[in-house]
Design a protein around this motif. Structure first.
Motif, short mmCIF file in Angstrom:
data_model
loop_
_atom_site.label_atom_id
_atom_site.label_comp_id
_atom_site.label_asym_id
_atom_site.label_seq_id
_atom_site.Cartn_x
_atom_site.Cartn_y
_atom_site.Cartn_z
N SER A 158 -13.27 -7.84 -0.40
CA SER A 158 -12.50 -8.13 0.81
C SER A 158 -11.92 -6.81 1.34
O SER A 158 -11.89 -5.80 0.61
N ALA A 159 -11.45 -6.83 2.56
CA ALA A 159 -10.84 -5.62 3.13
C ALA A 159 -9.63 -5.19 2.30
O ALA A 159 -9.43 -4.00 2.05
N ALA A 160 -8.84 -6.16 1.84
CA ALA A 160 -7.66 -5.84 1.03
C ALA A 160 -8.05 -5.24 -0.32
O ALA A 160 -7.42 -4.27 -0.78
N GLN A 161 -9.07 -5.79 -0.95
CA GLN A 161 -9.53 -5.25 -2.23
C GLN A 161 -10.05 -3.83 -2.05
O GLN A 161 -9.74 -2.93 -2.83
N ARG A 162 -10.82 -3.63 -1.02
CA ARG A 162 -11.38 -2.31 -0.74
C ARG A 162 -10.26 -1.29 -0.48
O ARG A 162 -10.28 -0.18 -1.03
N GLU A 163 -9.29 -1.68 0.31
CA GLU A 163 -8.18 -0.78 0.64
C GLU A 163 -7.39 -0.41 -0.62
O GLU A 163 -7.03 0.76 -0.82
N LEU A 164 -7.12 -1.39 -1.47
CA LEU A 164 -6.39 -1.12 -2.71
C LEU A 164 -7.17 -0.18 -3.62
O LEU A 164 -6.62 0.80 -4.14
N MET A 203 0.82 -1.19 0.00
CA MET A 203 0.00 0.00 0.00
C MET A 203 0.87 1.26 0.00
O MET A 203 0.42 2.29 -0.49
N LYS A 213 -3.71 -9.15 -9.15
CA LYS A 213 -3.43 -10.05 -8.01
C LYS A 213 -4.58 -9.99 -7.00
O LYS A 213 -4.97 -11.01 -6.44
N ALA A 214 -5.12 -8.80 -6.79
CA ALA A 214 -6.21 -8.63 -5.82
C ALA A 214 -7.53 -9.20 -6.33
O ALA A 214 -8.40 -9.56 -5.54
N TRP A 237 0.72 -0.67 -9.90
CA TRP A 237 -0.66 -0.86 -9.48
C TRP A 237 -1.50 -1.72 -10.43
O TRP A 237 -2.46 -2.35 -9.99
N LEU A 239 -0.94 -5.27 -9.30
CA LEU A 239 -1.56 -5.42 -7.97
C LEU A 239 -3.08 -5.61 -8.09
O LEU A 239 -3.67 -6.40 -7.35
#
Length: 78
Positions: free
Chosen positions: A35-41, A1, A22-23, A16, A19
């Motif tokens: 997911s939290a990771a997808q949302r954050e990205l 991030m 990958k996400a 990016w 990334l």
């Protein structure tokens, strides 16, 4: 991030874009929660103005990840 604030249209092929793929390895699926990771990205990428200029390379990566090509449309998913 930590990389995303440094990213841009010019670096999408090296940072990016991969990334995103990958996400979203099977592509974004409408109706399924992010997911939290997808949302954050996605939040980080859409917050970075340098990623949304006139260079078209990002379109390939967004399509591969199954995401909309427009920044506001991605924000609507969040």
């Amino acid at each position: 991030m930590a990389l995303i604030p440094l990213a841009s249209d010019y670096t999408v092929d090296r940072d990016w874009g991969p990334l995103l793929v990958k996400a979203f390895p099977t592509g974004y699926r409408p109706g399924l929660p992010l997911s939290a990771a997808q949302r954050e990205l996605l939040q980080a990428v859409t917050a970075n103005d340098n990623c949304w200029g006139n260079i078209g390379n990002k379109i390939r990566w967004l399509r591969e990840a199954g995401l909309p090509e427009q920044r506001d449309a991605i924000r609507a998913l969040l």
